[in-house]
Design a protein around this motif. Structure first.
Motif, mmCIF file in Angstrom:
data_model
loop_
_atom_site.group_PDB
_atom_site.id
_atom_site.type_symbol
_atom_site.label_atom_id
_atom_site.label_comp_id
_atom_site.label_asym_id
_atom_site.label_seq_id
_atom_site.Cartn_x
_atom_site.Cartn_y
_atom_site.Cartn_z
ATOM 1 N N PHE A 153 -63.015 80.639 66.663
ATOM 2 C CA PHE A 153 -62.766 79.260 66.225
ATOM 3 C C PHE A 153 -62.689 78.315 67.420
ATOM 4 O O PHE A 153 -63.260 77.231 67.413
ATOM 5 C CB PHE A 153 -61.475 79.198 65.405
ATOM 6 C CG PHE A 153 -61.174 77.817 64.894
ATOM 7 C CD1 PHE A 153 -61.962 77.241 63.910
ATOM 8 C CD2 PHE A 153 -60.105 77.078 65.410
ATOM 9 C CE1 PHE A 153 -61.684 75.966 63.438
ATOM 10 C CE2 PHE A 153 -59.833 75.801 64.945
ATOM 11 C CZ PHE A 153 -60.625 75.253 63.958
ATOM 12 N N GLU A 174 -65.460 75.407 67.528
ATOM 13 C CA GLU A 174 -64.974 74.083 67.129
ATOM 14 C C GLU A 174 -64.640 73.267 68.385
ATOM 15 O O GLU A 174 -63.656 73.563 69.067
ATOM 16 C CB GLU A 174 -63.729 74.250 66.244
ATOM 17 C CG GLU A 174 -63.070 72.946 65.826
ATOM 18 C CD GLU A 174 -64.026 72.016 65.115
ATOM 19 O OE1 GLU A 174 -64.809 72.505 64.276
ATOM 20 O OE2 GLU A 174 -64.024 70.806 65.429
ATOM 21 N N ARG A 218 -68.670 79.508 61.213
ATOM 22 C CA ARG A 218 -67.858 78.330 60.890
ATOM 23 C C ARG A 218 -67.109 78.538 59.571
ATOM 24 O O ARG A 218 -65.932 78.211 59.453
ATOM 25 C CB ARG A 218 -68.750 77.085 60.762
ATOM 26 C CG ARG A 218 -69.130 76.471 62.082
ATOM 27 C CD ARG A 218 -69.808 75.132 61.895
ATOM 28 N NE ARG A 218 -70.510 74.753 63.101
ATOM 29 C CZ ARG A 218 -69.909 74.197 64.159
ATOM 30 N NH1 ARG A 218 -68.634 73.947 64.141
ATOM 31 N NH2 ARG A 218 -70.612 73.896 65.235
ATOM 32 N N ILE A 232 -63.054 78.666 59.953
ATOM 33 C CA ILE A 232 -62.396 77.409 59.596
ATOM 34 C C ILE A 232 -60.969 77.669 59.110
ATOM 35 O O ILE A 232 -60.102 76.777 59.156
ATOM 36 C CB ILE A 232 -63.228 76.653 58.522
ATOM 37 C CG1 ILE A 232 -62.749 75.205 58.356
ATOM 38 C CG2 ILE A 232 -63.146 77.335 57.156
ATOM 39 C CD1 ILE A 232 -63.273 74.291 59.383
ATOM 40 N N SER A 235 -58.160 76.484 61.265
ATOM 41 C CA SER A 235 -57.912 75.062 61.554
ATOM 42 C C SER A 235 -56.455 74.713 61.257
ATOM 43 O O SER A 235 -55.841 75.298 60.358
ATOM 44 C CB SER A 235 -58.860 74.195 60.730
ATOM 45 O OG SER A 235 -58.301 73.928 59.476
#
Lengths: 255, 255, 255, 255
Positions: free
Chosen positions: D10, D14, D75, D79, D82
């Protein structure tokens, strides 16, 4: 006594060693010779001139070559006076293998080769390298560093506006390829071909060898043109402002 | 009484002696006559106009000539009123041999010669010199000095960016000469010929009389075009900023 | 009750009387109608469209005309609410004989005439006058005043750079007239003809209908081109900076 | 352990989660792949290349497609890491239905379709959408926000100068339509046709496919050209200054 001559010559030939303002008389002379040699190398490519003045160009080349050899030898000899603490031959090796030293040598070899094997195209380009040497002179190298700093300090603005300009370039070329690709296959028959149109349009050069002929193509081209001048002019404006700021700071420190 | 007329005329004809704001009525009249004389000299070169209005142009020239002679005589007479302490004839000699005085005389002689020996091409150009005289007027000469200062204060930035632009010009012309020299000998057959293309491309004029036709030539030309607009526009931006700054300082001192 | 409607309508139709931020809904509607009417008047000149959609254009014109008549009548009626102390009919006369009022009336008469006597060319141009009315709206008129101030505050810089550009224009045209006047009489056969080349070159448009073909002509043209971009771009840069400054001051006073 | 891999991935994928300066190695790799895929999609439209290297392009597309599928899956999986407090599948749905997620999916579908049904023109354009994804990366999105702010902060100056430029465009096109409409009906036979000339002239592109040929037309065109460069260049200058200011403020806050 030889050492005194050597010290004087070093001050004359090395811009950073010159104790007065500006350039030394010897360096001014070298600037003039470099410019003359460049102009001569450019003019010599013109067949109409080369045919009638072949002897003149040959003599000029010989003189320029002699000056550059003398300059190279002087630098090689006088570098011993440089303030660094290395051994004298270490300094000389440092000069020979420096970028400036190798360009000097390359130019001399290229000039000699021209005189021996004739004026081959590739050798002409090498002789034009002489002009690069002007960049080393005094204030210019400072201004060059400032320009680099200006580019670095605005790298995000420049990157973004250049990225947007590149995006518009590709978008415009793709649009015209779809619209006029079949109508004008030689000019818009692929995106790479259409990119030539897009670059010449967005830089506002507009040779007139390629332009849209359909109504839709003209409408799209008009939008690309209007958006393009903004996107192409913006990095220039940003860079000019940054460069101007950087030089002003310099002037302030100076006072 | 003659002295009073002379003093008044001097104030009217000498911009620096005018006690009020702006230009004196007499100088405004002279500005209009100079502009009219310039327009007339330009239009007279057009065969379609010259043929049908030859008499009109002749009369106009006669009137302009009379005005300029009268002005010259007035300046010669009234310069005696100038505040300097020299002898009156020393002042008059100073006016006759000054740059402005000699331009005035040259223009009068050129106009007379036109009326006598006919409209020779070289005389036409001399008559256009009249327009230079406008530069002497009041504020304009101040703005001109500021422009000079702006150029001087940014001489390193201007020198560097112009040097880089010149380098790119020569580099681009050399590249196209190597790539398309044999394919389009009339257009890229020598570096001087290719320089015409490079200048017209980098200034973004792009007449369309010369452009690359090979893929490699187009790729190189695209890079030259993109780099060129930045390098050509930068000195302009720097100069505009410097000039604007210099004029602003002036306004501040004024308030 | 009639007075209340009149007061509300006055606030809706008079931008300066609108008590809220931005434009009133009625004025937004009028902006859209003016833009549509302008686009319609432009498209109607195209023969390919006018032939097939004649009825459509006629109906659209009728609607636009009705809207403009209604607007004119509303302004005439509601002007009575304006804060000035004059008599109500004095205010109305003031509106009718104001520049805005006369443009409105002219546009209405032109639109009516088109519907009656057919689409005469001169009437079309009159209808395009509608777009001028957008300049009266709210913030725009303020920005316009600032632009005027910017022009006035830099009048000496602008005057000087424009004067120099004009001088270079005439000089360049004269030079090319002397050099290529006999070789290309159609293009450089007089200074006025050469001026067309000089303008198209110095603005960097470069259509390609006129360009020098001799070596000397190309050298002179290259100098004119390089000097020209600087001289043409400078007034623009100065004006943009002044205009930007003037608007920033405005924002500061606002906060 | 799976969670640790997921957390690391991640941070790699990101940009906002990357704890160090600049871009993560994985994102640099993706930038390179996106650029290569864009270049490949552009080159593939060229018939001369596509014919001889069809297999190569097919393999390249397959590889790019695999990378984009792997990226999309990563992704989708990571995610979950997050920082928002939503449920894990809510986050994934958020990614799938975000603009970025839908562009990613569209590009993958377009690439697959190309491999299945052949290289249809519309699919090519979709693949070029990849380049839009570069705008999301790190500093670029900040610079983009600043550019938006610069546009908003100068909306009145920009609106006014663009409005004036548009007015001049219509005025110039109308004038040439009246003057040369009958002489060159193909080029100036309607205001929309004349607008093509006006845009190409005011942006200083000047292809040379359309230009006035009468004396009056040339005089009007010269005025349009001179006024036009000012009006077109002014919004650009204003925007460049505003953008540069906005970015400088950013740098100041940073220090």
């Amino acid at each position: 006594m030889g050492n005194k001559l050597r010290r004087n010559l070093f001050q004359q030939i090395e811009p950073t060693a010159w104790p007065h303002r500006g350039l030394s008389p010897l360096n001014w002379l070298l600037v003039v010779v470099i410019l003359l040699a460049t102009v001569s190398a450019i003019l010599e490519t013109e067949p109409l001139l080369a045919r009638h003045h072949a002897a003149g160009f040959r003599v000029a080349e010989l003189i320029f070559c002699a000056v550059f050899v003398a300059e190279y030898a002087t630098r090689f000899w006088t570098i011993a006076e440089s303030p660094s603490k290395h051994h004298i031959w270490r300094k000389r090796a440092g000069f020979v293998f420096s970028l400036a030293g190798m360009i000097d040598l390359l130019v001399i070899v290229a000039t000699f080769s021209t005189l021996l094997v004739g004026n081959v195209a590739a050798l002409r380009l090498l002789r034009l390298l002489r002009i690069v040497r002007l960049a080393k002179l005094g204030r210019m190298s400072l201004a060059m560093r400032r320009l680099q700093q200006a580019v670095v300090s605005r790298r995000y603005e420049l990157g973004l506006t250049m990225g947007l300009a590149l995006g518009l370039l590709i978008l415009g070329a793709s649009a015209l390829y779809f619209i006029e690709g079949e109508l004008q296959p030689e000019k818009f028959g692929s995106i790479p071909r259409a990119l030539w149109w897009a670059v010449i349009t967005m830089t506002t050069i507009g040779y007139g060898d390629v332009y849209p002929i359909t109504v839709l193509g003209k409408i799209v081209a008009a939008f690309v043109a209007i958006a393009g001048i903004g996107l192409i002019a913006m990095p220039t404006g940003i860079l000019a402002a940054a460069f101007s700021d950087a030089m002003q700071e310099e002037h302030e420190f100076e006072d």
